[in-house]
Design an enzyme around this catalytic site. Structure first.
Site, PDB file in Angstrom:
ATOM      1  N   ASP A   1      -1.951  -7.755  23.759  1.00 39.30           N
ATOM      2  CA  ASP A   1      -1.675  -8.265  23.455  1.00 39.30           C
ATOM      3  C   ASP A   1      -1.307  -9.996  24.532  1.00 39.30           C
ATOM      4  O   ASP A   1      -1.222 -10.631  24.288  1.00 39.30           O
ATOM      5  CB  ASP A   1      -0.373  -8.132  23.329  1.00 39.30           C
ATOM      6  CG  ASP A   1      -0.658  -8.612  20.915  1.00 39.30           C
ATOM      7  OD1 ASP A   1      -1.942  -8.380  21.116  1.00 39.30           O
ATOM      8  OD2 ASP A   1       0.719  -7.785  20.473  1.00 39.30           O
TER       9      ASP A   1
ATOM     10  N   TYR B   1       1.395  -1.032  -0.570  1.00 38.61           N
ATOM     11  CA  TYR B   1      -0.362  -0.153   0.219  1.00 38.61           C
ATOM     12  C   TYR B   1       1.060   0.968  -0.541  1.00 38.61           C
ATOM     13  O   TYR B   1       2.255   1.300   0.317  1.00 38.61           O
ATOM     14  CB  TYR B   1      -0.408  -0.308   1.775  1.00 38.61           C
ATOM     15  CG  TYR B   1      -0.233  -0.824   2.122  1.00 38.61           C
ATOM     16  CD1 TYR B   1       0.253   0.473   3.529  1.00 38.61           C
ATOM     17  CD2 TYR B   1      -0.705  -1.657   2.613  1.00 38.61           C
ATOM     18  CE1 TYR B   1       0.453   0.507   4.878  1.00 38.61           C
ATOM     19  CE2 TYR B   1      -0.010  -1.843   3.954  1.00 38.61           C
ATOM     20  CZ  TYR B   1       1.400  -1.121   4.554  1.00 38.61           C
ATOM     21  OH  TYR B   1       1.119  -1.224   5.795  1.00 38.61           O
TER      22      TYR B   1
END
Length: 222
Positions: free
Chosen positions: A117, A40
């Site tokens: 996380d 991208y």
């Protein structure tokens, strides 16, 4: 463990032929057997970020290790040359080994609560790791405010609310990697057939559990 994720910044001229071939979408995915490539544009199409993932059954965690493009290409020898040429134009490659964990049922211990996380490490295929961490933080903060003086209730409510949702994302990320990003052979044909059969609204409906509605319970959202 066993998937390697590599990042590169492609800083070549925005007008070269390879770069023009990458202008189909702002973000492009090449999906192949046991591997995929995402690229991208950044800085107004002046540079591109390349993110590639492949299965290599590695057993040891690695973080931000510089690697040559030749090592990257070893995971993509079986794919179409057109996709491989995208990798050849990357630079500054860095290696991470992807890890997740089977969901657990307990995040709290007395006055300690895990989030992000630490509570629910997940693979990247739903692109929700940072999003889930932010949702955890907002939910926990709102519940502590909603139940003043009762931190135990706030923590228990936080855990009961967030574990089913984040576990679904963890497990869903595994399945999308296996059945959408990385299948080969007949499994890839099944994926293609199923995805072609869905309308845009059906895609949206299948993601409403992830993106629709409030993350907070009524007591905290009021």
């Amino acid at each position: 463990m066993g998937h390697s994720l590599l990042f590169a910044v492609d800083a070549g001229s925005p007008h070269d032929g390879v770069r023009k071939a990458r202008r189909w979408n702002a973000a492009t995915l090449w999906a192949g057997p046991k591997c995929h490539i995402v690229h991208y544009p950044l800085k107004g199409w002046k540079v591109f970020n390349l993110v590639v993932t492949y299965h290599n059954d590695v057993k040891e965690a690695v973080v931000s290790k510089p690697v040559p493009v030749e090592e990257v290409m070893q995971g993509f020898e079986h794919i179409h040359p057109r996709a491989r040429r995208v990798i050849e134009h990357g630079s500054n490659w860095k290696l991470w080994v992807l890890c997740d964990r089977t969901p657990v049922e307990r995040w709290i211990d007395w006055r300690v609560a895990l989030l992000g996380d630490a509570a629910h490490p997940m693979l990247q295929y739903l692109a929700q790791g940072a999003c889930m961490a932010m949702e955890d933080a907002v939910t926990l903060a709102e519940l502590v405010a909603a139940y003043p003086g009762d931190i135990d209730k706030a923590f228990r409510t936080y855990q009961a609310l967030r574990i089913p949702h984040t576990a679904r994302v963890q497990l869903g990320s595994r399945e999308i990697g296996k059945f959408i990003y990385h299948p080969g052979g007949a499994a890839a044909l099944v994926r293609n057939s199923v995805l072609k059969s869905w309308t845009p609204n059906e895609y949206y409906d299948r993601l409403s559990w992830l993106y629709g509605g409030s993350i907070l319970p009524p007591a905290a959202a009021a």
